[in-house]
Design a protein around this motif. Structure first.
Motif, PDB file in Angstrom:
ATOM      1  N   ASP A  84       0.635  -1.404   0.246  1.00  0.00           N
ATOM      2  CA  ASP A  84       0.009   0.051   0.140  1.00  0.00           C
ATOM      3  C   ASP A  84       0.856   1.223   0.137  1.00  0.00           C
ATOM      4  O   ASP A  84       0.348   2.304  -0.519  1.00  0.00           O
ATOM      5  CB  ASP A  84      -0.915  -0.119   1.320  1.00  0.00           C
ATOM      6  CG  ASP A  84      -2.030  -1.048   1.344  1.00  0.00           C
ATOM      7  OD1 ASP A  84      -2.112  -1.619   0.049  1.00  0.00           O
ATOM      8  OD2 ASP A  84      -2.647  -1.355   2.001  1.00  0.00           O
ATOM      9  N   ASP A  85       2.003   1.225   0.758  1.00  0.00           N
ATOM     10  CA  ASP A  85       2.846   2.322   0.549  1.00  0.00           C
ATOM     11  C   ASP A  85       3.397   2.716  -0.618  1.00  0.00           C
ATOM     12  O   ASP A  85       3.358   3.932  -0.932  1.00  0.00           O
ATOM     13  CB  ASP A  85       4.086   2.071   1.460  1.00  0.00           C
ATOM     14  CG  ASP A  85       4.919   0.958   1.159  1.00  0.00           C
ATOM     15  OD1 ASP A  85       4.271  -0.090   0.401  1.00  0.00           O
ATOM     16  OD2 ASP A  85       5.972   0.745   1.421  1.00  0.00           O
ATOM     17  N   LEU A  86       3.600   1.679  -1.494  1.00  0.00           N
ATOM     18  CA  LEU A  86       4.192   1.953  -2.966  1.00  0.00           C
ATOM     19  C   LEU A  86       2.946   2.383  -3.591  1.00  0.00           C
ATOM     20  O   LEU A  86       3.173   3.355  -4.561  1.00  0.00           O
ATOM     21  CB  LEU A  86       4.890   0.786  -3.434  1.00  0.00           C
ATOM     22  CG  LEU A  86       5.983   0.305  -2.902  1.00  0.00           C
ATOM     23  CD1 LEU A  86       6.663  -0.973  -3.920  1.00  0.00           C
ATOM     24  CD2 LEU A  86       7.158   1.418  -2.989  1.00  0.00           C
ATOM     25  N   ALA A  87       1.751   1.908  -3.409  1.00  0.00           N
ATOM     26  CA  ALA A  87       0.567   2.487  -4.191  1.00  0.00           C
ATOM     27  C   ALA A  87       0.330   3.886  -3.812  1.00  0.00           C
ATOM     28  O   ALA A  87      -0.219   4.674  -4.853  1.00  0.00           O
ATOM     29  CB  ALA A  87      -0.771   1.528  -3.849  1.00  0.00           C
ATOM     30  N   LYS A  88       0.324   4.273  -2.707  1.00  0.00           N
ATOM     31  CA  LYS A  88       0.230   5.516  -2.188  1.00  0.00           C
ATOM     32  C   LYS A  88       1.182   6.732  -3.118  1.00  0.00           C
ATOM     33  O   LYS A  88       0.952   7.618  -3.483  1.00  0.00           O
ATOM     34  CB  LYS A  88       0.200   5.842  -0.754  1.00  0.00           C
ATOM     35  CG  LYS A  88      -1.065   5.249  -0.123  1.00  0.00           C
ATOM     36  CD  LYS A  88      -1.067   5.442   1.396  1.00  0.00           C
ATOM     37  CE  LYS A  88      -2.195   5.012   2.207  1.00  0.00           C
ATOM     38  NZ  LYS A  88      -2.211   5.041   3.449  1.00  0.00           N
ATOM     39  N   ALA A  89       2.505   6.125  -2.975  1.00  0.00           N
ATOM     40  CA  ALA A  89       3.507   6.799  -3.658  1.00  0.00           C
ATOM     41  C   ALA A  89       3.327   6.989  -5.183  1.00  0.00           C
ATOM     42  O   ALA A  89       3.384   8.086  -5.788  1.00  0.00           O
ATOM     43  CB  ALA A  89       5.016   6.376  -3.167  1.00  0.00           C
ATOM     44  N   ALA A  90       2.840   6.108  -5.842  1.00  0.00           N
ATOM     45  CA  ALA A  90       2.565   6.181  -7.153  1.00  0.00           C
ATOM     46  C   ALA A  90       1.491   6.747  -7.501  1.00  0.00           C
ATOM     47  O   ALA A  90       1.297   7.692  -8.456  1.00  0.00           O
ATOM     48  CB  ALA A  90       2.176   4.742  -7.744  1.00  0.00           C
ATOM     49  N   LEU A  91       0.535   6.810  -6.667  1.00  0.00           N
ATOM     50  CA  LEU A  91      -0.751   7.656  -6.864  1.00  0.00           C
ATOM     51  C   LEU A  91      -0.251   9.361  -6.693  1.00  0.00           C
ATOM     52  O   LEU A  91      -0.857  10.137  -7.348  1.00  0.00           O
ATOM     53  CB  LEU A  91      -2.029   7.243  -5.941  1.00  0.00           C
ATOM     54  CG  LEU A  91      -2.611   6.152  -6.241  1.00  0.00           C
ATOM     55  CD1 LEU A  91      -3.537   5.641  -5.115  1.00  0.00           C
ATOM     56  CD2 LEU A  91      -3.305   6.122  -7.751  1.00  0.00           C
ATOM     57  N   ALA A  92       0.305   9.471  -5.495  1.00  0.00           N
ATOM     58  CA  ALA A  92       1.023  10.672  -5.408  1.00  0.00           C
ATOM     59  C   ALA A  92       1.876  11.317  -6.525  1.00  0.00           C
ATOM     60  O   ALA A  92       1.683  12.470  -7.202  1.00  0.00           O
ATOM     61  CB  ALA A  92       1.873  10.724  -4.204  1.00  0.00           C
ATOM     62  N   ALA A  93       2.684  10.432  -7.210  1.00  0.00           N
ATOM     63  CA  ALA A  93       3.359  10.807  -8.461  1.00  0.00           C
ATOM     64  C   ALA A  93       2.255  11.106  -9.681  1.00  0.00           C
ATOM     65  O   ALA A  93       2.644  12.060 -10.349  1.00  0.00           O
ATOM     66  CB  ALA A  93       4.427   9.550  -8.759  1.00  0.00           C
ATOM     67  N   ARG A  94       1.505  10.369  -9.700  1.00  0.00           N
ATOM     68  CA  ARG A  94       0.441  10.210 -10.747  1.00  0.00           C
ATOM     69  C   ARG A  94      -0.100  11.847 -10.597  1.00  0.00           C
ATOM     70  O   ARG A  94      -0.664  12.680 -11.401  1.00  0.00           O
ATOM     71  CB  ARG A  94      -0.658   9.272 -10.634  1.00  0.00           C
ATOM     72  CG  ARG A  94      -1.791   9.306 -11.796  1.00  0.00           C
ATOM     73  CD  ARG A  94      -2.750   8.417 -11.561  1.00  0.00           C
ATOM     74  NE  ARG A  94      -3.796   8.659 -12.701  1.00  0.00           N
ATOM     75  CZ  ARG A  94      -4.813   9.421 -12.482  1.00  0.00           C
ATOM     76  NH1 ARG A  94      -5.103  10.280 -11.236  1.00  0.00           N
ATOM     77  NH2 ARG A  94      -5.746   9.534 -13.529  1.00  0.00           N
ATOM     78  N   HIS A  95      -0.487  12.236  -9.419  1.00  0.00           N
ATOM     79  CA  HIS A  95      -1.366  13.182  -9.091  1.00  0.00           C
ATOM     80  C   HIS A  95      -0.348  14.594  -9.505  1.00  0.00           C
ATOM     81  O   HIS A  95      -0.763  15.675  -9.971  1.00  0.00           O
ATOM     82  CB  HIS A  95      -1.646  13.533  -7.727  1.00  0.00           C
ATOM     83  CG  HIS A  95      -2.315  14.784  -7.148  1.00  0.00           C
ATOM     84  ND1 HIS A  95      -3.679  15.052  -7.642  1.00  0.00           N
ATOM     85  CD2 HIS A  95      -2.009  15.552  -6.367  1.00  0.00           C
ATOM     86  CE1 HIS A  95      -4.018  16.250  -7.172  1.00  0.00           C
ATOM     87  NE2 HIS A  95      -2.993  16.858  -6.542  1.00  0.00           N
ATOM     88  N   SER A  96       1.105  14.467  -9.060  1.00  0.00           N
ATOM     89  CA  SER A  96       1.830  15.593  -9.243  1.00  0.00           C
ATOM     90  C   SER A  96       1.862  15.712 -11.214  1.00  0.00           C
ATOM     91  O   SER A  96       1.863  17.022 -11.670  1.00  0.00           O
ATOM     92  CB  SER A  96       3.239  15.374  -8.945  1.00  0.00           C
ATOM     93  OG  SER A  96       4.216  16.030  -9.330  1.00  0.00           O
ATOM     94  N   VAL A  97       2.216  14.706 -11.594  1.00  0.00           N
ATOM     95  CA  VAL A  97       1.975  14.882 -13.140  1.00  0.00           C
ATOM     96  C   VAL A  97       0.756  15.221 -13.672  1.00  0.00           C
ATOM     97  O   VAL A  97       0.696  16.123 -14.706  1.00  0.00           O
ATOM     98  CB  VAL A  97       2.290  13.205 -13.855  1.00  0.00           C
ATOM     99  CG1 VAL A  97       2.082  13.409 -15.252  1.00  0.00           C
ATOM    100  CG2 VAL A  97       3.654  12.718 -13.310  1.00  0.00           C
ATOM    101  N   GLU A  98      -0.206  14.877 -13.080  1.00  0.00           N
ATOM    102  CA  GLU A  98      -1.717  15.524 -13.384  1.00  0.00           C
ATOM    103  C   GLU A  98      -1.762  16.953 -13.419  1.00  0.00           C
ATOM    104  O   GLU A  98      -2.281  17.650 -14.321  1.00  0.00           O
ATOM    105  CB  GLU A  98      -2.797  14.685 -12.749  1.00  0.00           C
ATOM    106  CG  GLU A  98      -4.290  15.073 -13.003  1.00  0.00           C
ATOM    107  CD  GLU A  98      -5.360  14.444 -12.308  1.00  0.00           C
ATOM    108  OE1 GLU A  98      -6.425  14.455 -12.800  1.00  0.00           O
ATOM    109  OE2 GLU A  98      -4.848  14.158 -11.434  1.00  0.00           O
ATOM    110  N   GLN A  99      -1.165  17.374 -12.291  1.00  0.00           N
ATOM    111  CA  GLN A  99      -1.225  19.007 -12.008  1.00  0.00           C
ATOM    112  C   GLN A  99      -0.560  19.511 -13.009  1.00  0.00           C
ATOM    113  O   GLN A  99      -0.915  20.810 -13.540  1.00  0.00           O
ATOM    114  CB  GLN A  99      -0.834  19.149 -10.778  1.00  0.00           C
ATOM    115  CG  GLN A  99      -1.617  18.713  -9.482  1.00  0.00           C
ATOM    116  CD  GLN A  99      -1.171  19.116  -8.260  1.00  0.00           C
ATOM    117  OE1 GLN A  99       0.111  19.114  -8.074  1.00  0.00           O
ATOM    118  NE2 GLN A  99      -2.004  19.806  -7.278  1.00  0.00           N
TER     119      GLN A  99
END
Length: 227
Positions: A84-99
């Motif tokens: 789950d920790d890696l999943a949250k980090a991946a989603l955070a990276a995705r959110h940064s790219v989305e912004q």
């Protein structure tokens, strides 16, 4: 002055006002036309660069959308593996790219709006350029006509022409006097042999006199015989 500022000034300019305040309208409209043509070249060159920049940004947006999909896929994989920790980090990276992608899309939208406005300004400028060229042709035609009329009027009222014509009159009068003097010497003079017309006229006169003489002679003889 920037390209777009100068473009706006020209598009919003009033050609009638420019020509009304110009000392030499024909020269001024030529300068205005040159300014319009130079501005069109610069603006179109700038538009080409702006369109190229927009295409680059659009490619970056497509790349970021692909990155977002990749981070989303990796987050799902991490959840499947119990990370789950890696999943949250991946989603955070995705959110940064989305912004970042959304910021680029806003920039692209602003560039597109600017290009649309620029295209509208170019259309207006082209219309004014066509109007200016039409007026330049009309002014050139009027200038040539006026110059032709001016030359004609200058010749018409040129005192040198009148003086020359007066001299012609004087010469003609002098020639008339000379011819008159020459003819005067011949008055009352008969030189050389009589002409054919003169000889015929003399014969006619002799015949008339001869007839009258014969008639008178017969009358006189008749009176004597009666006596």
């Amino acid at each position: 002055m920037g390209i777009f500022s100068r473009l706006a000034d020209i598009v919003n300019s009033n050609l009638n006002a420019i020509l009304a305040t110009a000392e030499d309208p024909q020269k001024m409209i030529r300068l205005v036309i040159q300014e319009m043509e130079d501005t069109l070249v610069e603006v179109r060159s700038q538009a080409v660069r702006t369109i190229a920049e927009r295409k680059q940004l659009e490619r970056r947006v497509r790349t970021m959308m692909h990155e977002e999909d990749e981070w989303h896929r990796k987050a799902g994989l991490a959840i499947e593996r119990g990370r789950d920790d890696l999943a949250k980090a991946a989603l955070a990276a995705r959110h940064s790219v989305e912004q970042s992608r959304e910021a680029l899309e806003q920039q692209i939208a602003q560039i597109s709006d600017g290009l649309d406005q620029q295209n509208d300004d170019i259309s207006k400028l082209q219309a004014k350029l066509a109007d200016a060229k039409s007026r330049e042709k009309a002014l050139s035609l009027r200038a040539r006509t006026a110059q032709g009329r001016l030359k004609t009027r200058e010749k018409l009222y040129d005192t040198r022409i009148d003086d020359t014509l007066n001299r012609f009159d004087q010469v003609e009068r002098a020639l008339d006097e000379l011819e008159g003097k020459a003819e005067a010497y011949d008055l009352g003079r008969r030189t050389g042999h009589p002409t054919l017309q003169e000889e015929l006229a003399a014969l006619e006169t002799d015949a008339v006199v001869e007839n009258e003489f014969e008639a008178l002679k017969r009358r006189v003889s008749g009176k004597k015989n009666d006596a």
